[in-house]
Motif scaffolding. Sequence first.
Motif, PDB file in Angstrom:
ATOM      1  N   LYS A  94      37.130   4.725  55.669  1.00 53.59           N
ATOM      2  CA  LYS A  94      37.848   5.986  55.448  1.00 53.59           C
ATOM      3  C   LYS A  94      38.906   6.193  56.522  1.00 53.59           C
ATOM      4  CE  LYS A  94      33.909   8.273  53.267  1.00 53.59           C
ATOM      5  NZ  LYS A  94      32.872   9.316  53.430  1.00 53.59           N
ATOM      6  N   ALA A  95      38.524   5.961  57.780  1.00 55.84           N
ATOM      7  CA  ALA A  95      39.461   6.145  58.893  1.00 55.84           C
ATOM      8  C   ALA A  95      40.648   5.193  58.766  1.00 55.84           C
ATOM      9  CB  ALA A  95      38.747   5.935  60.221  1.00 55.84           C
ATOM     10  N   GLY A  96      40.366   3.940  58.432  1.00 47.66           N
ATOM     11  CA  GLY A  96      41.440   2.966  58.273  1.00 47.66           C
ATOM     12  C   GLY A  96      42.441   3.385  57.208  1.00 47.66           C
ATOM     13  N   LYS A  97      41.942   3.910  56.114  1.00 47.10           N
ATOM     14  CA  LYS A  97      42.822   4.377  55.041  1.00 47.10           C
ATOM     15  C   LYS A  97      43.709   5.518  55.542  1.00 47.10           C
ATOM     16  CE  LYS A  97      42.857   6.156  50.374  1.00 47.10           C
ATOM     17  NZ  LYS A  97      42.154   6.801  49.296  1.00 47.10           N
ATOM     18  N   ILE A  98      43.122   6.435  56.294  1.00 48.31           N
ATOM     19  CA  ILE A  98      43.882   7.578  56.805  1.00 48.31           C
ATOM     20  C   ILE A  98      44.954   7.111  57.788  1.00 48.31           C
ATOM     21  CG2 ILE A  98      43.717   9.698  58.182  1.00 48.31           C
ATOM     22  CD1 ILE A  98      40.858  10.029  56.907  1.00 48.31           C
ATOM     23  N   TRP A  99      44.579   6.240  58.730  1.00 46.19           N
ATOM     24  CA  TRP A  99      45.565   5.747  59.700  1.00 46.19           C
ATOM     25  C   TRP A  99      46.712   5.029  58.993  1.00 46.19           C
ATOM     26  CZ3 TRP A  99      41.408   7.068  62.846  1.00 46.19           C
ATOM     27  CH2 TRP A  99      41.741   7.511  64.121  1.00 46.19           C
ATOM     28  N   ARG A 100      46.384   4.198  58.008  1.00 47.98           N
ATOM     29  CA  ARG A 100      47.441   3.471  57.290  1.00 47.98           C
ATOM     30  C   ARG A 100      48.338   4.431  56.514  1.00 47.98           C
ATOM     31  NH1 ARG A 100      47.155  -2.239  56.892  1.00 47.98           N
ATOM     32  NH2 ARG A 100      49.213  -1.859  56.059  1.00 47.98           N
ATOM     33  N   GLU A 101      47.748   5.453  55.882  1.00 45.47           N
ATOM     34  CA  GLU A 101      48.546   6.438  55.148  1.00 45.47           C
ATOM     35  C   GLU A 101      49.532   7.164  56.061  1.00 45.47           C
ATOM     36  OE1 GLU A 101      46.009   9.175  53.061  1.00 45.47           O
ATOM     37  OE2 GLU A 101      45.205   7.608  51.765  1.00 45.47           O
ATOM     38  N   HIS A 102      49.137   7.336  57.323  1.00 45.28           N
ATOM     39  CA  HIS A 102      50.003   8.055  58.264  1.00 45.28           C
ATOM     40  C   HIS A 102      50.927   7.126  59.040  1.00 45.28           C
ATOM     41  CE1 HIS A 102      48.542  12.047  57.433  1.00 45.28           C
ATOM     42  NE2 HIS A 102      47.291  11.638  57.573  1.00 45.28           N
ATOM     43  N   GLY A 103      50.904   5.828  58.736  1.00 46.67           N
ATOM     44  CA  GLY A 103      51.915   4.937  59.301  1.00 46.67           C
ATOM     45  C   GLY A 103      51.445   3.791  60.164  1.00 46.67           C
ATOM     46  N   ALA A 104      50.158   3.684  60.463  1.00 45.06           N
ATOM     47  CA  ALA A 104      49.694   2.537  61.256  1.00 45.06           C
ATOM     48  C   ALA A 104      50.017   1.249  60.508  1.00 45.06           C
ATOM     49  CB  ALA A 104      48.195   2.632  61.526  1.00 45.06           C
ATOM     50  N   LEU A 105      50.387   0.221  61.237  1.00 43.04           N
ATOM     51  CA  LEU A 105      50.749  -1.060  60.628  1.00 43.04           C
ATOM     52  C   LEU A 105      49.527  -1.868  60.226  1.00 43.04           C
ATOM     53  CD1 LEU A 105      53.589  -2.181  63.059  1.00 43.04           C
ATOM     54  CD2 LEU A 105      53.792  -0.862  60.936  1.00 43.04           C
ATOM     55  N   ASP A 106      48.460  -1.771  61.016  1.00 46.54           N
ATOM     56  CA  ASP A 106      47.254  -2.543  60.743  1.00 46.54           C
ATOM     57  C   ASP A 106      46.067  -1.819  61.356  1.00 46.54           C
ATOM     58  OD1 ASP A 106      45.696  -4.613  59.782  1.00 46.54           O
ATOM     59  OD2 ASP A 106      46.387  -6.098  61.232  1.00 46.54           O
ATOM     60  N   VAL A 141      31.034  -3.287  68.234  1.00 51.23           N
ATOM     61  CA  VAL A 141      32.164  -3.249  67.320  1.00 51.23           C
ATOM     62  C   VAL A 141      33.428  -3.285  68.175  1.00 51.23           C
ATOM     63  CG1 VAL A 141      33.466  -1.809  65.698  1.00 51.23           C
ATOM     64  CG2 VAL A 141      31.007  -2.080  65.423  1.00 51.23           C
ATOM     65  N   PHE A 142      34.324  -4.182  67.807  1.00 49.41           N
ATOM     66  CA  PHE A 142      35.619  -4.354  68.466  1.00 49.41           C
ATOM     67  C   PHE A 142      36.656  -3.975  67.423  1.00 49.41           C
ATOM     68  CE2 PHE A 142      39.070  -7.553  69.392  1.00 49.41           C
ATOM     69  CZ  PHE A 142      39.564  -6.921  70.524  1.00 49.41           C
ATOM     70  N   ALA A 143      37.518  -3.016  67.747  1.00 49.42           N
ATOM     71  CA  ALA A 143      38.460  -2.508  66.746  1.00 49.42           C
ATOM     72  C   ALA A 143      39.841  -2.307  67.361  1.00 49.42           C
ATOM     73  CB  ALA A 143      37.941  -1.183  66.189  1.00 49.42           C
ATOM     74  N   TRP A 144      40.858  -2.362  66.490  1.00 51.53           N
ATOM     75  CA  TRP A 144      42.206  -2.088  66.969  1.00 51.53           C
ATOM     76  C   TRP A 144      43.070  -1.565  65.834  1.00 51.53           C
ATOM     77  CZ3 TRP A 144      40.291  -6.929  66.166  1.00 51.53           C
ATOM     78  CH2 TRP A 144      40.989  -7.776  65.323  1.00 51.53           C
ATOM     79  N   ILE A 145      44.079  -0.791  66.253  1.00 53.26           N
ATOM     80  CA  ILE A 145      45.060  -0.225  65.333  1.00 53.26           C
ATOM     81  C   ILE A 145      46.430  -0.608  65.879  1.00 53.26           C
ATOM     82  CG2 ILE A 145      45.899   1.858  64.180  1.00 53.26           C
ATOM     83  CD1 ILE A 145      43.247   3.221  65.102  1.00 53.26           C
ATOM     84  N   VAL A 146      47.313  -1.099  65.007  1.00 54.86           N
ATOM     85  CA  VAL A 146      48.629  -1.570  65.438  1.00 54.86           C
ATOM     86  C   VAL A 146      49.713  -0.573  65.011  1.00 54.86           C
ATOM     87  CG1 VAL A 146      50.303  -3.463  65.291  1.00 54.86           C
ATOM     88  CG2 VAL A 146      47.843  -3.956  65.205  1.00 54.86           C
TER      89      VAL A 146
END
Length: 119
Positions: free
Chosen positions: A25-37, A67-72
């Motif tokens: 869910k979080a990934g979808k929200i970040w991508r909708e708001h402009g995150a590249l990955d 858990v290792f995570a990143w947002i680009v």
Amino acid sequence: MKYVDGFVLPVPKKNLQAYRRIAQKAGKIWREHGALDYKECAGDDLDVKVGVPFPRTVKLKPGETVVFAWIVFTSRAHRDRVNAKVMKDPRMKDICDPKVMPFDVKRMTYGGFKILVDA
């Protein structure tokens, strides 16, 4: 130059699927708001002999994994704009509630990073 927010956190193995649902869910929200990955990865090979192993950095307890995570993002300014939008998104209220988090938020590590090499 691109910019990355990085996270390392302990998640009880029994809560990994609940965490995965929240992360999707979080990934979808970040991508909708402009995150590249947006990536979230569960530990698989954590018994390393070099450096400080991830389990030690988050004080891993029996029955947990890392858990290792990143947002680009395109830049730090872009990250700041995207994160501001994400935090105002009403869907994040349920995701960010510490009472429902399937992990110990106090042992999570987080930071923003300038990319040195993008090969």
